[in-house]
Design an enzyme around this catalytic site. Structure first.
Site, PDB file in Angstrom:
ATOM      1  CD  GLU B 312      -0.885   1.715   4.781  1.00  0.00           C
ATOM      2  OE1 GLU B 312      -1.716   1.027   4.152  1.00  0.00           O
ATOM      3  OE2 GLU B 312      -0.878   2.955   4.733  1.00  0.00           O
ATOM      4  N   GLY B 313       2.490  -3.259   5.186  1.00  0.00           N
ATOM      5  CA  GLY B 313       2.446  -4.619   4.652  1.00  0.00           C
ATOM      6  C   GLY B 313       2.121  -4.666   3.174  1.00  0.00           C
TER       7      GLY B 313
END
Lengths: 343, 343
Positions: B312-313
């Site tokens: 998800e970063g």
């Protein structure tokens, strides 16, 4: 509320909370360890990292006369002015992280500045004595320096801080820190003596001789009079930080510990006020070789291993947003139940 | 201005600037390396890290049918909703770091949401095909996914971003990422195949078989038709991120790379647009065993080694304040001349 009462949340309860959040269990790795430490230090599943306050304690060291440093004592005063002027690394990082900063001169030879929330003149003397030749300070001076740190932690509490950091500025202070490491970690002078802010080989060799001899003098005093033993080799800023840490722990703060010098202060704080370490998170392991040994002795696992060796609290300021993220994870993430996901 | 022109600042000039700042030379350790990378990627001694933008690309993977994951594909859609609702780790950390976040569905099987600045429906399909049995996507689909990433980087440029991050959400996506690692790093399937979001031993063994067989099929195509080779084993979100990275580099952004999946995308980007990697800073080395090998292949030295494996970063978001600190050091610290200190 006492430190013990605040710390009554057990790790299993914290872990169970983390495992209900919408992420594979354990998938935030070390951040989950930070979250556990943070919740434990505050005794809460809604830990707070704001407001936060950095106290930088500055002092000079007589041992600079023994030729143990790369920089002259005058730099302490110039850097105090630079910190107050906003141009030092600590000033820049404190600004970036919304951390209030207060410089407390607990014993430098430099001129005093106008009093303000960001500066306090609390000089015990203009410098310690040269620990290569005798005791760095008297026991009365040690208690006075410790009391300054106690007052600063109480001041931070009154101003609303929830998380505190300490930093230091004092040309020559890796020498007393190394002596305290030898004294309180039962480590060898060789392990504890490093290059500080840039000592060359000749300076390093001279420094090792000083640390070896002075820490042996202190060790001879430790059993019967630990305060006198520490006074033999300490620095005013190191002792003030010890007072700051011990009181911050008693008041239930989370303490983010910086580098080699402040970890030496943590050793002193833990010796005088056992349990202080339970309120600590170690920001980093520095380039100074003895730092890892001190952290191991205290049972602290550092967040960054970035070869930092600047001081001023800069390592703690750099790691602070990681602690913010840990707090945000604990407080703000949805649970699997919220998201309708079956585990 | 082209990427090359922006990158014309040489490392010696940057180092000379850092050594004039009021700290012992090199004393900020790894932060100085980050500062050098940041200045190099922007071709400037006044690098900027704001505004910053995170694009999270989501998609589903047919290979989930082969039993290679711990979680079912439905979780992709539930997590998309959680990210949009603000409860996911990425949402929380993006909020903490003032990072705009946009979720781009490039091929999931979950329902679409109302269009907004924070969401885009750009589905190529409802899932890739099962790469255990044949090509994951057609070459046309690969180009369409790449184009979505290009558009997102251009959108980030129009909205003013100076630093960009990519993240991903897609149950099953460590399998295509592992295949791309084998294909583009000349690594063994054993090195590249890990537990992803929590595969048990049986699942891991099955996954290794799939990666071994599919990456061999892709490798047979690589020399004559690299696009077909990548289409054989890729995921829509991975290819979209490759397009995002390649375009971000061309536009002169600094790119903060996240974990295993996004680094697989970096391999694709570098293969299609050589030089993209010169705009990259690696946020972390993840718990996925092949990640280190990918980073080494690209010549990237990660900032954190925290055993993160969420995606998800999140790793890039965690490291972002460290890059902010590097930028602040370069821009805001006083020089020795300013402070009246002789070096």
């Amino acid at each position: 509320m006492t430190a013990n009462a605040r710390s009554s949340l057990d790790d299993a309860t914290i872990k169970a909370h983390l495992n209900n959040l919408t992420k594979p269990p354990g998938s935030l790795g070390k951040l989950e360890d930070v979250a556990i430490s943070l919740c434990r230090t505050q005794g809460s599943l809604a830990p707070r990292t704001r407001p936060r306050h950095l106290a930088i304690f500055a002092a000079d060291h007589g041992v600079v006369q023994a030729g143990v440093t790369a920089w002259p004592s005058e730099v302490t005063g110039l850097m105090i002015a630079n910190i107050l002027g906003g141009g030092a690394a600590s000033s820049v990082f404190a600004h970036q992280t919304d951390t209030t900063l207060r410089l407390v001169d607990v014993g430098s030879g430099s001129p005093t500045h106008a009093p303000s929330d960001g500066y306090r003149d609390a000089k015990i003397a203009e410098s310690t004595a040269n620990l290569a030749e005798g005791a760095a300070m008297t026991v009365d001076q040690l208690e006075a320096a410790f009391a300054v740190g106690v007052e600063e932690a109480e001041w931070a509490a009154i101003s609303g801080a929830r998380l505190v950091l300490a930093g230091e500025m004092g040309i020559g202070n890796t020498t007393p820190a190394a002596c305290l490491g030898v004294l309180l970690c039962d480590a060898s002078p060789e392990v504890m003596t490093g290059r500080g802010a840039g000592a060359d080989d000749v300076t390093l060799s001279r420094k090792l001789g000083v640390v070896t001899q002075a820490s042996a003098r202190a060790a001879a005093l430790l059993k019967d009079d630990p305060t006198a033993a520490m006074a033999e080799v300490a620095g005013f800023e190191i002792i003030a930080i010890a007072g700051f840490y011990a009181t911050a722990a008693r008041l239930g703060f989370t303490i983010l510990v910086d580098g080699f010098i402040t970890t030496a202060a943590a050793l002193v704080a833990e010796h005088r006020a056992p349990g202080t370490v339970r309120h600590m998170i170690a920001a980093h392991c520095s380039a100074e070789p003895g730092h890892r040994r001190m952290l191991d002795h205290l049972g602290l696992d550092p967040l960054l291993d970035w070869s930092l060796r600047l001081g001023e609290g800069t390592g703690a300021l750099l790691a602070l947003p990681l602690v913010d993220a840990a707090a945000a994870m604990v407080r703000d993430m949805a649970t699997f139940a919220d998201a309708g996901i079956e585990q």
